[in-house]
Design an enzyme around this catalytic site. Structure first.
Site, PDB file in Angstrom:
ATOM      1  N   ASN A 149       0.955  -1.166   0.140  1.00  0.00           N
ATOM      2  CA  ASN A 149      -0.053   0.113  -0.038  1.00  0.00           C
ATOM      3  C   ASN A 149       1.114   1.378  -0.065  1.00  0.00           C
ATOM      4  OD1 ASN A 149      -2.362   1.541   0.335  1.00  0.00           O
ATOM      5  ND2 ASN A 149      -1.631   1.957   2.565  1.00  0.00           N
ATOM      6  N   HIS A 152       0.871   5.080   1.265  1.00  0.00           N
ATOM      7  CA  HIS A 152       0.226   6.007   2.362  1.00  0.00           C
ATOM      8  C   HIS A 152       0.896   7.439   2.183  1.00  0.00           C
ATOM      9  CE1 HIS A 152      -2.068   7.143   5.918  1.00  0.00           C
ATOM     10  NE2 HIS A 152      -0.822   7.643   6.464  1.00  0.00           N
TER      11      HIS A 152
END
Ligand code: GRF
Length: 198
Positions: free
Chosen positions: A110, A112
């Site tokens: 992911n 961020h």
């Protein structure tokens, strides 16, 4: 001979990180093939980018399934049907079901928009992140790519890119500059990871 990694992109929104990954692939900076784009949101702009590039899309929303188990099983079935090897979350606003996390160990990442482990966790997304960073008086921010586990923004950090915060930065100006950094960092880290998988 090296095998081209089959990548699935998960997104919920406009998909600018997805577009930066696509560009890296077409420029030859990332040896991967995007086999499917999965979203919880049928209105996500990223789905139109996928369709415009001939990439299959799937919309999977937890609310349309009787249980979390059924949702996870369907997601796994979809991923398998595209022979997916690796998953990159790019603005995906939902938790990944535990069965999917277990089926892709160290193969889900992911991005961020802050320097984790600070400014992450539930509720820390979009403008909330940049508002919190400025309110805390930080002198730098940036982007983080990390492995995904069952807790939001918690998995091991793989790479970060930092930018200074200036005294006239607003959450909006910071968001714009961090997003530019994300577009550089994510394809670079994905290339490192796919090289290691080969
Ligand atoms: C990015 O800021 C990313 O860090 C976060 O969600 C945002 C997605 O933006 N996880 P986009 O849809 O890629 O433009």
């Amino acid at each position: 001979m090296t095998k081209t990694i089959n990548l699935a992109i998960f997104l919920s929104g406009k998909g600018s990180n997805f577009a930066s990954i696509l560009k890296a692939i077409s420029d030859g900076r990332l040896d991967a093939r995007i086999v499917v784009v999965i979203s919880n949101n049928s209105e996500a702009g990223g789905l139109s980018i996928a369709s415009g590039n001939g990439i299959p899309t799937e919309v999977l929303e937890r609310g349309n399934f009787a249980s979390g188990e059924e949702f996870g099983a369907t997601m796994l079935k979809v991923l398998k049907s595209y022979n997916c090897d690796f998953i990159a979350l790019a603005g995906y606003m939902r938790k990944i079901p535990p069965t999917v996390i277990r089926a892709f160990p160290k193969r889900i990442v992911n991005i961020h928009p802050a320097l984790l482990p600070k400014f992450g966790g539930k509720g820390m997304y979009g403008h909330y992140v940049h508002e919190a960073v400025i309110a805390a008086g930080e002198t730098e921010s940036g982007a983080t790519v990390h492995f995904v586990d069952e807790i939001y923004d918690n998995g091991d950090i793989i790479g970060q890119k930092r930018i200074p915060i200036t005294s006239d930065d607003t959450p909006e100006s910071l968001a714009t500059r961090v997003l530019e950094v994300e577009h550089q960092l994510y394809p670079e880290i994905l290339q490192q990871l796919v090289t290691r998988l080969n």
